[in-house]
Write an enzyme that holds these catalytic residues in place. Structure first.
Site, mmCIF file in Angstrom:
data_model
loop_
_atom_site.group_PDB
_atom_site.id
_atom_site.type_symbol
_atom_site.label_atom_id
_atom_site.label_comp_id
_atom_site.label_asym_id
_atom_site.label_seq_id
_atom_site.Cartn_x
_atom_site.Cartn_y
_atom_site.Cartn_z
ATOM 1 N N GLY A 274 0.866 -1.180 0.000
ATOM 2 C CA GLY A 274 0.000 0.000 0.000
ATOM 3 C C GLY A 274 0.898 1.224 0.000
ATOM 4 O O GLY A 274 1.001 1.955 -0.989
ATOM 5 N N CYS A 342 -8.465 21.572 18.630
ATOM 6 C CA CYS A 342 -8.309 22.033 20.006
ATOM 7 C C CYS A 342 -7.780 20.936 20.924
ATOM 8 O O CYS A 342 -8.470 20.497 21.842
ATOM 9 C CB CYS A 342 -9.630 22.587 20.518
ATOM 10 N N TYR A 371 -2.265 6.399 3.987
ATOM 11 C CA TYR A 371 -2.906 6.580 5.293
ATOM 12 C C TYR A 371 -2.989 8.063 5.652
ATOM 13 O O TYR A 371 -2.877 8.450 6.799
ATOM 14 C CB TYR A 371 -2.165 5.757 6.368
#
Ligand code: PLP
Length: 419
Positions: A274, A342, A371
């Protein structure tokens, strides 16, 4: 070595287009994929192994499932490693025929097994439970087995999958018994598979794993089962740091294929890369909104955080960063590159020297193709960002940025709570 990019008049170029102009045209944050690099990576890995034996590359599409990117790999002749029914259906939509897809799920439902087998996609079984359940759902179905080789490898503990005791695969001491049982159940047994983990940088774990697979294949042959293929999974790492060496895939190919051809009669090798195929094809571009000197640290505050690229926050992964519009300029000081989420854990890069960053600059985060988008989220109600494909000096949108309205679309306020 880590992939480098061309510089033209102080501008970072990708696929013949200036990164800053892509940010301007399509907005930020935005993932930008270089089509030629995807093709080169595919051809390099396929070429390295197929010189020695019949090799099928099954792109592990969880790294990036954008339909346009899947189309590129379909054109190249790739197969697919899919880990969910969603990935299977996405790849069918992208034009892959079922015989080019292998499904390797873990802890999957009967319903998913039924859906996958109705589509005619080969199933790589992960457990005895899954085998027994599939025997009732689709008797005689073509299958292989993922085994737990007892060898692990990866860029961090969270992504090692092949170690003894892992949640994945058939434990070593049960493998032969499981193949015998599969034969009794009447399955059409095609192969044997292992996947040691993701992003490992050395070749040894692969040959150790192959030794285990070959030993098992011998014992399985004694049961009168002829395997068509050995599948060595994915996990080939790429350099994320400037001076880091890359894995020698030519050498890996020669060692692995030697072992198979000398020690077994198995004719086909399957590989499931991948990261290797997609990682360095893509940069994430994010705009600097805010620059802050907090005394002990200087911050470059960008519009992409761990909602857009979670790897630094989740795995402490290193991603190289550069200012795309001040490319190659002399660096002035050290900064943390952080996002709009945050949480203190929201960062893209720690302690990097950068050339006098100011508001409006474009930060390019390297090696963002694997990813990256596929793990992005809506956290803090920030819409998923756009993806752009560059090729031959042209940039094309391959995914629109989401809108906030789209995040409301599936939510329901009960009548009694309505205003
Ligand atoms: C994730 C995965 C891969 C690909 O791993 P990379 O490190 O991206 O090459 C291959 N096979 C299976 C079964 C996987 O789950």
């Amino acid at each position: 070595m880590m992939r480098e990019f061309e510089s033209r008049d102080g501008q970072m170029m990708i696929g013949g287009v200036s990164a800053a102009s892509i940010a301007e045209e399509f907005g930020t944050p935005v993932y930008v994929t270089d089509e030629q690099r995807v093709r080169e990576n595919y051809r390099r890995i396929h070429g390295a192994f197929s010189r020695f034996m019949d090799t099928r590359i099954h792109y592990a599409c969880k790294a990036n499932t954008n339909l346009a990117i899947l189309r590129i790999l379909e054109q190249e002749g790739s197969g697919i490693d899919a880990v969910s029914i969603g990935e299977v259906r996405t790849c069918l939509k992208a034009g892959f025929t079922p015989d080019r897809i292998m499904y390797t799920g873990v802890n999957v439902s009967d319903r998913e097994l039924k859906e996958v087998s109705d589509l005619g996609v080969m199933i790589n079984l992960d457990s005895v439970s899954e085998m027994e359940r599939l025997a009732k759902i689709a008797p005689g179905y073509p299958v292989s087995f993922r085994i737990t080789p007892g060898v692990g490898s990866g860029h961090g503990a969270k992504v090692i999958t092949g170690n003894k005791g892992a949640k994945f695969g058939i434990p070593l001491d049960e493998v032969v018994g499981t193949y015998a049982r599969a034969k009794d159940l009447g399955f059409d047994i095609k192969g044997i598979h292992a996947h040691i983990g993701s992003g490992g940088q050395s070749a040894e774990p692969f040959s150790e794993m192959m030794e285990v697979l070959i030993g098992l294949a011998d014992e399985i042959a004694e049961l009168g089962i002829d395997l068509d293929f050995i599948d060595m999974g994915g996990g080939i790492g790429v350099p994320y740091r400037p001076q880091e060496e890359e894995m020698d895939v030519e050498e890996l190919a020669s060692v692995i294929t030697d072992m198979i051809t000398e020690e077994t009669g198995i004719g086909t090798l399957i590989l499931e890369p991948g990261r290797y195929i997609i990682c360095d094809s893509t940069v994430l571009l994010t705009r600097v909104n805010d620059v802050k000197d907090a005394g002990t640290k200087k911050y470059v505050g960008c519009d992409a955080g761990f909602n857009t690229l979670i790897r630094p926050a989740m795995y402490d992964s290193y991603h190289y960063v550069a200012l795309a519009n001040k490319f190659g300029k002399a660096c002035t000081a050290k900064y943390d590159v952080v996002g709009p989420i945050c949480e203190t854990g929201d960062y893209l890069a720690h302690d990097r020297v950068l050339p006098d960053p100011t508001e409006g600059d474009i930060v390019a985060v390297y090696n963002a193709g694997a990813y990256g988008f596929s793990m992005s989220s809506n956290y803090n109600s920030r819409p998923l960002c756009a993806e752009v494909l560059v090729n031959d000096g042209k940039a094309e949108l391959i995914r629109e940025a989401e809108t906030v309205e789209e995040q409301w679309r599936h939510q329901i306020i009960p009548e009694r709570l309505r205003k």
